[in-house]
Design a protein around this motif. Structure first.
Motif, PDB file in Angstrom:
ATOM      1  N   UNK A   9      57.121  80.714  39.009  1.00  0.00           N
ATOM      2  CA  UNK A   9      56.783  79.285  39.102  1.00  0.00           C
ATOM      3  C   UNK A   9      55.654  78.968  38.116  1.00  0.00           C
ATOM      4  N   UNK A  10      55.840  77.950  37.304  1.00  0.00           N
ATOM      5  CA  UNK A  10      54.849  77.572  36.307  1.00  0.00           C
ATOM      6  C   UNK A  10      53.654  76.922  37.004  1.00  0.00           C
ATOM      7  N   UNK A  11      52.435  77.383  36.711  1.00  0.00           N
ATOM      8  CA  UNK A  11      51.257  76.800  37.368  1.00  0.00           C
ATOM      9  C   UNK A  11      51.038  75.359  36.942  1.00  0.00           C
ATOM     10  N   UNK A  12      50.486  74.578  37.840  1.00  0.00           N
ATOM     11  CA  UNK A  12      50.155  73.191  37.522  1.00  0.00           C
ATOM     12  C   UNK A  12      48.852  73.147  36.728  1.00  0.00           C
ATOM     13  N   UNK A  13      48.581  71.987  36.146  1.00  0.00           N
ATOM     14  CA  UNK A  13      47.330  71.821  35.401  1.00  0.00           C
ATOM     15  C   UNK A  13      46.126  72.047  36.304  1.00  0.00           C
ATOM     16  N   UNK A  28      41.446  79.763  25.218  1.00  0.00           N
ATOM     17  CA  UNK A  28      42.730  80.121  25.824  1.00  0.00           C
ATOM     18  C   UNK A  28      43.110  79.118  26.902  1.00  0.00           C
ATOM     19  N   UNK A  29      42.123  78.697  27.679  1.00  0.00           N
ATOM     20  CA  UNK A  29      42.380  77.692  28.713  1.00  0.00           C
ATOM     21  C   UNK A  29      42.848  76.380  28.091  1.00  0.00           C
ATOM     22  N   UNK A  30      42.205  75.970  27.014  1.00  0.00           N
ATOM     23  CA  UNK A  30      42.549  74.694  26.395  1.00  0.00           C
ATOM     24  C   UNK A  30      44.035  74.649  26.053  1.00  0.00           C
ATOM     25  N   UNK A  31      44.525  75.716  25.451  1.00  0.00           N
ATOM     26  CA  UNK A  31      45.932  75.753  25.040  1.00  0.00           C
ATOM     27  C   UNK A  31      46.868  75.831  26.247  1.00  0.00           C
ATOM     28  N   UNK A  32      46.510  76.651  27.245  1.00  0.00           N
ATOM     29  CA  UNK A  32      47.352  76.790  28.438  1.00  0.00           C
ATOM     30  C   UNK A  32      47.376  75.504  29.240  1.00  0.00           C
ATOM     31  N   UNK A  33      46.214  74.878  29.385  1.00  0.00           N
ATOM     32  CA  UNK A  33      46.113  73.627  30.136  1.00  0.00           C
ATOM     33  C   UNK A  33      46.902  72.519  29.442  1.00  0.00           C
ATOM     34  N   UNK A  34      46.811  72.473  28.128  1.00  0.00           N
ATOM     35  CA  UNK A  34      47.552  71.482  27.345  1.00  0.00           C
ATOM     36  C   UNK A  34      49.059  71.652  27.561  1.00  0.00           C
ATOM     37  N   UNK A  35      49.499  72.909  27.554  1.00  0.00           N
ATOM     38  CA  UNK A  35      50.920  73.194  27.757  1.00  0.00           C
ATOM     39  C   UNK A  35      51.357  72.830  29.166  1.00  0.00           C
ATOM     40  N   UNK A  36      50.480  73.090  30.153  1.00  0.00           N
ATOM     41  CA  UNK A  36      50.841  72.779  31.547  1.00  0.00           C
ATOM     42  C   UNK A  36      51.022  71.278  31.745  1.00  0.00           C
ATOM     43  N   UNK A  37      50.364  70.475  30.907  1.00  0.00           N
ATOM     44  CA  UNK A  37      50.521  69.017  30.962  1.00  0.00           C
ATOM     45  C   UNK A  37      51.615  68.525  30.019  1.00  0.00           C
ATOM     46  N   UNK A  38      52.309  69.488  29.382  1.00  0.00           N
ATOM     47  CA  UNK A  38      53.404  69.200  28.462  1.00  0.00           C
ATOM     48  C   UNK A  38      52.945  68.377  27.265  1.00  0.00           C
TER      49      UNK A  38
END
Length: 246
Positions: free
Chosen positions: A1-5, A68-78
């Motif tokens: 399951x993909x984590x939410x932002x 790393x968080x910036x990129x992952x968080x950005x992706x989680x928000x599509x």
């Protein structure tokens, strides 16, 4: 399951908290072994140099973790287009860090002793103040990385404060204001953080996005507690409302 932002932001906050706590523990060890309470002025320079290395190393990891968080968080928000170059935070100028260490260490110990504290009590005050300042210095590297990268990010509207689960009233009050949007007025503004603060920041891309953490809850508390009040009266009312939740 993909984590939410929200989940990504909370895990990031946890990682930064652990990182700063580890650095504070290493600085505490240096304080206890290198700073002689009987020879504060003579032993301070060597102590400060060791602590500067500890803080610099931890800040670099904090900045990398934030990137790393910036990129992952950005992706989680599509939000996947036009990825900005990450603006990693740099070192604290040695003179500024040394001043902080001087104030939280020797100056605090001397003042406590003058106020009647025992040598052990005075040393403990300095140790606690230094550890709390270390947490701020280290976590600031992550905050600065997110803040400055979001200002570079054409798609980011700004950033928002993410508190831990039990913030002080000051941090909750700032989080209750929601995102800090980019503008000419806020471009040079900073979001204040006290020593020992566990807050981090997360970028915001759409005004319709949920506020991170419990910011909406704090906004509701502020609205209910401060109706008809302003300035210090409003702040004190909010503080009492937050304390009543404990």
């Amino acid at each position: 399951m993909v984590p939410t932002a929200a989940q990504v932001a909370d895990e990031y906050r946890r990682l930064q908290s652990q990182l700063s706590a580890d650095a504070a523990a290493r600085v505490t060890l240096a304080y206890e072994t290198l700073l002689d309470p009987q020879r504060l002025d003579a032993t301070f320079p060597a102590y400060a140099r060791v602590v500067a290395e500890i803080v610099a190393d931890a800040r670099w990891v904090s900045a990398l973790t934030a990137g790393a968080f910036y990129l992952t968080h950005r992706e989680s928000l599509r939000v996947v287009d036009e990825v900005p170059a990450l603006a990693y935070a740099g070192d604290i100028p040695y003179a500024r860090l040394a001043t902080s260490l001087l104030v939280t260490g020797p100056v605090t110990v001397k003042r406590a002793t003058a106020d009647g504290d025992s040598p052990a009590q005075a040393a403990a005050r300095g140790r606690s103040a230094t550890a709390r300042a270390t947490i701020r210095h280290v976590t600031n590297a992550g905050r600065e990385t997110i803040r400055d990268t979001s200002r570079r990010d054409r798609l980011a509207l700004g950033f928002a404060r993410v508190t831990d689960g039990d913030p002080c009233y000051f941090c909750a009050m700032l989080a209750s204001r929601g995102p800090i949007y980019k503008s000419a007025k806020t471009a040079g503004a900073d979001d204040p953080y006290h020593d020992g603060c566990g807050c981090v920041v997360a970028p915001v891309y759409r005004r319709s996005d949920p506020w991170p953490g419990a910011a909406r809850e704090y906004a509701a508390i502020w609205k209910g507690a401060t109706a008809g009040l302003s300035g210090p009266d409003a702040i004190n009312a909010f503080r009492r409302a937050m304390e009543a939740r404990s």
